[in-house]
Design a protein around this motif. Sequence first.
Motif, short mmCIF file in Angstrom:
data_model
loop_
_atom_site.label_atom_id
_atom_site.label_comp_id
_atom_site.label_asym_id
_atom_site.label_seq_id
_atom_site.Cartn_x
_atom_site.Cartn_y
_atom_site.Cartn_z
N ASP A 21 0.90 -1.16 -0.02
CA ASP A 21 -0.05 -0.02 -0.06
C ASP A 21 1.02 1.20 0.09
O ASP A 21 0.92 1.89 0.80
CB ASP A 21 -0.71 0.00 1.22
CG ASP A 21 -1.99 1.14 1.17
OD1 ASP A 21 -2.17 1.79 0.11
OD2 ASP A 21 -2.53 1.53 2.22
N ILE A 22 1.74 1.31 -1.25
CA ILE A 22 2.58 2.53 -1.34
C ILE A 22 2.25 3.04 -2.71
O ILE A 22 1.84 2.45 -3.52
CB ILE A 22 3.99 2.22 -0.85
CG1 ILE A 22 4.45 1.32 -1.87
CG2 ILE A 22 4.12 1.84 0.28
CD1 ILE A 22 5.93 1.06 -1.77
N VAL A 23 2.73 4.39 -2.92
CA VAL A 23 2.54 4.90 -4.38
C VAL A 23 4.01 5.38 -4.50
O VAL A 23 4.44 6.46 -3.64
CB VAL A 23 1.72 6.11 -4.51
CG1 VAL A 23 1.70 6.56 -5.81
CG2 VAL A 23 0.38 5.39 -4.31
N LEU A 24 4.85 5.15 -5.47
CA LEU A 24 5.96 5.54 -6.03
C LEU A 24 6.01 7.08 -6.44
O LEU A 24 5.00 7.36 -7.06
CB LEU A 24 6.67 4.66 -6.85
CG LEU A 24 6.93 3.34 -6.32
CD1 LEU A 24 7.57 2.24 -7.41
CD2 LEU A 24 7.95 3.30 -5.15
N PRO A 25 6.97 7.95 -6.32
CA PRO A 25 7.03 9.31 -6.58
C PRO A 25 7.13 9.50 -8.21
O PRO A 25 7.66 8.25 -9.00
CB PRO A 25 8.19 9.97 -5.92
CG PRO A 25 8.99 8.76 -5.88
CD PRO A 25 8.14 7.64 -5.62
N SER A 32 13.48 6.15 -1.33
CA SER A 32 13.91 5.25 -0.25
C SER A 32 12.73 4.60 0.20
O SER A 32 11.74 5.13 0.59
CB SER A 32 14.76 5.71 0.74
OG SER A 32 13.99 6.41 1.71
N PHE A 33 12.90 3.20 0.58
CA PHE A 33 11.65 2.42 1.12
C PHE A 33 12.24 1.34 2.14
O PHE A 33 13.29 0.68 2.13
CB PHE A 33 11.21 1.48 0.00
CG PHE A 33 9.83 0.57 0.43
CD1 PHE A 33 8.95 1.11 0.94
CD2 PHE A 33 10.30 -0.80 0.57
CE1 PHE A 33 7.67 0.16 1.50
CE2 PHE A 33 9.43 -1.71 0.86
CZ PHE A 33 8.23 -1.18 1.37
N ASN A 34 11.48 1.28 3.36
CA ASN A 34 11.88 0.58 4.35
C ASN A 34 10.94 -0.70 4.28
O ASN A 34 9.91 -0.38 4.84
CB ASN A 34 11.89 1.10 5.88
CG ASN A 34 12.18 0.44 6.62
OD1 ASN A 34 12.38 -0.83 6.98
ND2 ASN A 34 12.89 1.05 8.09
N PRO A 35 11.49 -1.70 3.96
CA PRO A 35 10.46 -2.89 4.06
C PRO A 35 9.97 -3.44 5.50
O PRO A 35 9.02 -3.90 5.58
CB PRO A 35 11.56 -4.13 3.69
CG PRO A 35 12.52 -3.45 2.96
CD PRO A 35 12.63 -2.09 3.63
N ASN A 36 10.45 -2.96 6.35
CA ASN A 36 10.24 -3.36 7.99
C ASN A 36 8.96 -2.56 8.26
O ASN A 36 8.18 -2.98 8.95
CB ASN A 36 11.13 -3.30 8.84
CG ASN A 36 12.51 -4.26 8.43
OD1 ASN A 36 12.27 -5.33 8.00
ND2 ASN A 36 13.60 -3.81 8.71
N THR A 37 9.03 -1.46 7.78
CA THR A 37 7.97 -0.31 8.14
C THR A 37 7.04 0.14 7.11
O THR A 37 6.04 0.50 7.28
CB THR A 37 8.48 0.82 8.82
OG1 THR A 37 9.20 1.45 7.86
CG2 THR A 37 9.32 0.70 10.12
N ASN A 38 7.41 -0.17 6.06
CA ASN A 38 6.58 0.27 4.51
C ASN A 38 6.61 1.57 4.52
O ASN A 38 5.82 2.21 3.83
CB ASN A 38 5.15 -0.48 4.64
CG ASN A 38 5.03 -1.76 4.18
OD1 ASN A 38 6.02 -2.37 3.99
ND2 ASN A 38 3.86 -2.32 4.07
N GLU A 39 7.62 2.23 4.95
CA GLU A 39 7.89 3.66 4.90
C GLU A 39 8.44 3.97 3.77
O GLU A 39 9.64 3.56 3.35
CB GLU A 39 8.48 4.13 6.28
CG GLU A 39 8.57 5.81 6.04
CD GLU A 39 9.55 6.40 7.05
OE1 GLU A 39 9.60 7.36 7.39
OE2 GLU A 39 10.00 5.64 7.91
#
Length: 439
Positions: free
Chosen positions: A278-282, A310-317
Amino acid sequence: MEKKYGIIVFICFCVFPYFAHGQSIDVETLKQIRLPMYLAKGLEWKGESTQNTTWSKITETSDGKIWFCGGDHWGIDEITGKWDKSDRYERPWGFGNTTLCYYDPMQDQSFEELELNSTSAIYSNEQTPGHGKIHANIVTDSKDRLYFAGYMGYSFIHEYTDAYFPKSYAGGALIKYDPSTKHAEYLGIPVPYGAVAAMYYDEKRDIINGISVDRAKFWRVKVSTMELNRYESVARMSRLKDRVREMIMDNDGYCYFANDVGGLTKFDPDTQEFMDLDIVLPGKLMDFRASVVSSMNTIYGITTDGFVWSFNPNTNELKDLGHIIGMPDQSHYTPNIALDEKWERLYFIAGTHGYGLLEEAFGVLTILDLKTGKYYWAGKIEGFEGCFGALCSKDHEVYFNSFGRFYEGDQIQKDKSGQPITRPYLLKYSPPEDLNELD
């Protein structure tokens, strides 16, 4: 102490977006710079090298050697460079040829190691094209063994599977190679007729993960047993034609693909399940064209139109780190990225092979300071035409797998008729520890 630390973190998060999104490149102040070039040597025909391109990611072994490649981009229906089609029946080793090379920093020289067609099962001849380049990663394991795979030159339109035998590319051959023993092991062709666009080695599971450019087939090979699993097409985006060029594997072996809704699809290597995050890339294209993963498992990527994230797989940030030249409306294709974790930087050659680029900002050596979010543009690289692989070595030197005009001393290399030649080579950049020296 905790209070001070909290203030520092707050300031960093406030300042970072300002720098990343408040900067814009000033093309009037860009200077020309020339970096050391190390030629990718290869096969010769009629007394001249046929090597004219390079597209792969690169790797470093524990002895400090940088492994890269050169290719000739030939195919039986389209000839590149100065050659004509009459040569197809004369060249004893065919066409579509790729060499694995390395740069030795101790000797400050590049060397040819092997030729991919003769190492694999492909017989390149007047009707069957060989490997015109390596497009995917050249990767290494903990014992300095290398893994790489082939990619076709120009030959029919394999992007859309116009393939038939014998007048067609057989497919990307996988090779495992031990430089210490010079032993090469052919591991087969995972997708018939499919060139390998991206590839990563999961050493914990002894699995090579890869994706083909045609049909976007994701596949996995367990090296010890030669088990092959092929999956449905992934990473194909309707908003952008011809963009199956990269996938990501994090440090835990999870794989990521750009998807049709502008985010990432994650593959679990143990359950073999796919999940849309559930993310949207820029950016407008919302994808990635180059990536690198830190030791802390942070993924850094850059989109086809030049947005760094940047993307943190642990937090989905997910964090938007700004546009590569600070012009969000200016698409700037940059398929390379290198990370220096100790100095906390990303390196790029911004603007490379492609169309619709801001010409004045083509081939600009770019540094993103991850501590402040500030971009530094060191200058335009002389002779440069394209770059598709980059890494930062243990001693902070930065290498770019590139092609373009090749300088020998102060002179551009030319062919027998006196015309400048495009050659594949490794570029080497020695960055300052203090980036303020670039201002």
